[in-house]
Design a protein around this motif. Structure first.
Motif, mmCIF file in Angstrom:
data_model
loop_
_atom_site.group_PDB
_atom_site.id
_atom_site.type_symbol
_atom_site.label_atom_id
_atom_site.label_comp_id
_atom_site.label_asym_id
_atom_site.label_seq_id
_atom_site.Cartn_x
_atom_site.Cartn_y
_atom_site.Cartn_z
ATOM 1 N N GLN A 117 -11.561 7.957 130.034
ATOM 2 C CA GLN A 117 -12.439 9.033 129.574
ATOM 3 C C GLN A 117 -12.940 9.881 130.737
ATOM 4 O O GLN A 117 -13.077 11.107 130.618
ATOM 5 C CB GLN A 117 -13.625 8.456 128.791
ATOM 6 C CG GLN A 117 -13.232 7.742 127.514
ATOM 7 C CD GLN A 117 -12.884 6.275 127.741
ATOM 8 O OE1 GLN A 117 -12.707 5.829 128.881
ATOM 9 N NE2 GLN A 117 -12.791 5.515 126.650
ATOM 10 N N ALA A 121 -12.315 13.827 131.298
ATOM 11 C CA ALA A 121 -13.400 14.784 131.532
ATOM 12 C C ALA A 121 -13.149 15.589 132.789
ATOM 13 O O ALA A 121 -13.411 16.804 132.837
ATOM 14 C CB ALA A 121 -14.738 14.044 131.623
ATOM 15 N N ARG A 189 -17.517 23.383 126.320
ATOM 16 C CA ARG A 189 -17.070 22.008 126.065
ATOM 17 C C ARG A 189 -16.834 21.212 127.349
ATOM 18 O O ARG A 189 -16.953 19.985 127.341
ATOM 19 C CB ARG A 189 -15.794 22.009 125.208
ATOM 20 C CG ARG A 189 -16.029 22.552 123.808
ATOM 21 C CD ARG A 189 -14.854 22.282 122.896
ATOM 22 N NE ARG A 189 -14.835 20.915 122.386
ATOM 23 C CZ ARG A 189 -13.817 20.370 121.752
ATOM 24 N NH1 ARG A 189 -12.705 21.070 121.585
ATOM 25 N NH2 ARG A 189 -13.874 19.147 121.303
ATOM 26 N N SER A 193 -18.491 17.569 127.756
ATOM 27 C CA SER A 193 -17.525 16.486 127.931
ATOM 28 C C SER A 193 -17.690 15.766 129.264
ATOM 29 O O SER A 193 -16.913 14.855 129.570
ATOM 30 C CB SER A 193 -16.097 17.041 127.837
ATOM 31 O OG SER A 193 -15.874 17.679 126.605
ATOM 32 N N PRO A 456 -17.980 17.076 122.086
ATOM 33 C CA PRO A 456 -17.145 17.200 123.281
ATOM 34 C C PRO A 456 -15.688 16.920 122.966
ATOM 35 O O PRO A 456 -15.329 16.585 121.830
ATOM 36 C CB PRO A 456 -17.725 16.129 124.215
ATOM 37 C CG PRO A 456 -18.308 15.114 123.298
ATOM 38 C CD PRO A 456 -18.805 15.875 122.100
ATOM 39 N N VAL A 457 -14.830 17.062 123.961
ATOM 40 C CA VAL A 457 -13.413 16.737 123.796
ATOM 41 C C VAL A 457 -13.286 15.247 123.447
ATOM 42 O O VAL A 457 -13.851 14.394 124.151
ATOM 43 C CB VAL A 457 -12.634 17.065 125.079
ATOM 44 C CG1 VAL A 457 -11.174 16.640 124.949
ATOM 45 C CG2 VAL A 457 -12.748 18.550 125.394
ATOM 46 N N THR A 460 -12.783 12.272 125.938
ATOM 47 C CA THR A 460 -13.784 12.000 126.976
ATOM 48 C C THR A 460 -14.895 11.084 126.483
ATOM 49 O O THR A 460 -15.833 10.796 127.229
ATOM 50 C CB THR A 460 -14.418 13.317 127.472
ATOM 51 O OG1 THR A 460 -15.160 13.918 126.393
ATOM 52 C CG2 THR A 460 -13.360 14.285 127.949
#
Length: 471
Positions: A117, A121, A189, A193, A456-457, A460
């Motif tokens: 993750q 990020a 984002r 993220s 967030p994505v 991540t």
């Protein structure tokens, strides 16, 4: 290395304060490569102070972490890059420092290499920063090539001879680059993220590095303020992020994500102030928000518990508390206008700034006077006095920043108000009313839309608690 770099950072802070308060600027810092002015002196003091706090905090927080020396080396290098960027006069040096800042920050976001993750990020942030760096390089290359001068001062001096299309293109490129760096919508984002970053990195990032968008607009204010259409675009970009970021913050349940969405809102408001032609107001907001947000991030661990927090009791609303809140808001607007020399009746951007001050004082006062834990005497009398005193400090900082930035080209542009400005003002008033009435909680459809749009994505996100302790 952690001890050495921490002490060196505080030494640089002491030198920055000396330069800010007493120093004449040395001759070697006034050439074609570097140019130290009021903006540089302010940002040097702020950057080294926040960095010193983060370095000192990290010595305890990061104790026992892998690659500790590399972490401190990148953290210190990031501070140096920011100092070079704020002092750069050569366009190539400025673009290089901007690119290096993004690269180092992305690397620190992904410091924990064992977390997929964290690596994700870092990739998200790095691609955003690469795009922003390309935009800055394109804008500065266009200005330098058409102006025939490769210093910031030279390019700005040649603006009257440049065509409208060149200035507009460069200004829009700089605006989008500032939006990317400051995580404005739709580039937010990467910031939301980045929660896998170590807390000291988050503190430094939210307190200082996302502010670089405002520094970019301030440094090239004559370019972005040359055309009224570009200024309106800056206003709209800032307003959208300020309103959406505030709405997103209301529906977050994670402490750091609440702070992240708050940063989106605050950076939007900073850019909005740039769109109003008020660079000193934007820099003042940048400074005070940076100090406050650094504290909140570094203290975020103390807010995390495994138990459900008790509900906050609200004091019953009364005519007296409502009257006190509205009186404080009116007095706050008048006090700010008197202390800063703004006119309540002048049809320019200064009047709009006073309106935002009134809304901020009203929200702060109403929030505090409704706390049942405080006695009625404190809520109705001490709180307004404290809020107005804080506003006096804000006005004093604003005046100090204005004095330091006075020689900066384009620091203040008196923008006449247009219907679009009044629409933005109306939206802020409507957002305040909606927040007070809790419309985000009353409408499930709105609540879900806000939650989904602020996610967030997915790659991540950490989903298992044991992953936090693995590294």
């Amino acid at each position: 290395m952690p001890v050495f770099l921490t002490r060196l950072t505080w030494l640089l802070f002491a030198a920055s304060v000396g330069l800010l308060v007493w120093g004449p600027v040395p001759d070697w810092a006034q050439g074609s490569i570097l140019h130290v002015d009021g903006l540089t002196r302010i940002m040097a003091a702020v950057t080294t102070f926040v960095s010193g706090i983060v370095h000192s905090f990290s010595r305890r927080y990061m104790a026992g972490a892998k690659r500790l020396d590399g972490f401190f080396a990148r953290l210190f290098g990031l501070m140096l890059v920011v100092l070079v960027m704020t002092a750069a006069n050569h366009l190539v040096l400025f673009a290089a420092a901007w690119a290096a800042m993004g690269w180092l920050l992305a690397d620190l976001i992904g410091h924990v290499r064992g977390w997929p993750q964290a690596r994700a990020a870092a990739r998200v942030a790095r691609w955003h920063f690469l795009g922003g760096s390309a935009l800055v390089a394109a804008a500065l290359g266009l200005l330098g090539g058409r102006a025939g001068a490769w210093t910031i001062e030279g390019a700005i001096a040649a603006l009257p001879a440049l065509s409208t299309s060149v200035v507009a293109t460069a200004a829009l490129l700089l605006l989008v680059a500032a939006m990317v760096q400051s995580a404005l919508v739709p580039f937010h984002r990467w910031l939301l993220s980045s929660m896998t970053a170590p807390t000291p990195v988050s503190g430094f990032m939210h307190a200082g590095l996302v502010n670089a968008g405002g520094i970019l607009l301030a440094r090239f204010a004559p370019v972005v303020f040359e055309l009224s259409a570009v200024m309106l675009a800056i206003l709209v970009a800032g307003a959208v992020s300020a309103l959406l970021g505030q709405a997103w913050m209301l529906v977050q349940t994670d402490v750091k994500r609440q702070l992240g969405t708050s940063t989106v809102a605050q950076m939007g408001f900073m850019v909005l102030q740039c769109g109003l032609g008020l660079i000193p107001a934007a820099i003042t907001h940048l400074l005070l928000h940076g100090f406050y947000k650094a504290y909140l991030f570094l203290a975020s661990g103390s807010a995390v518990t495994s138990t459900k927090p008790p509900p906050r009791e609200a004091a019953p609303s009364s005519t007296a508390s409502t009257a006190v809140a509205w009186a404080s808001a009116g007095a706050g607007g008048l006090l700010f206008a008197v202390l800063t020399g703004k006119s309540l009746w002048s049809p320019d951007s200064g009047a709009l700034l006073i309106l935002f001050v009134v809304l901020a004082v009203l929200h702060a006062t109403r929030t505090v006077v409704r706390r049942a834990a405080l006695s009625a005497t404190v809520r109705l009398w001490a709180v307004p006095a404290l809020v107005l005193s804080a506003l006096g400090v804000y006005a004093a900082v604003y005046n100090g920043v204005s004095a330091l930035l006075a020689p900066l080209p384009g620091a203040v542009v008196h923008v006449p108000l247009t219907p679009l400005h009044w629409v933005v003002a109306g939206l802020f008033v409507a957002a305040y009313v909606a927040t007070e009435r809790g419309w985000h909680r009353a409408s499930p459809r709105l609540y879900v839309a806000l939650v989904n749009s602020s996610r967030p994505v997915p790659t991540t996100l950490l989903h298992r608690r044991d992953q936090y302790n693995a590294y």
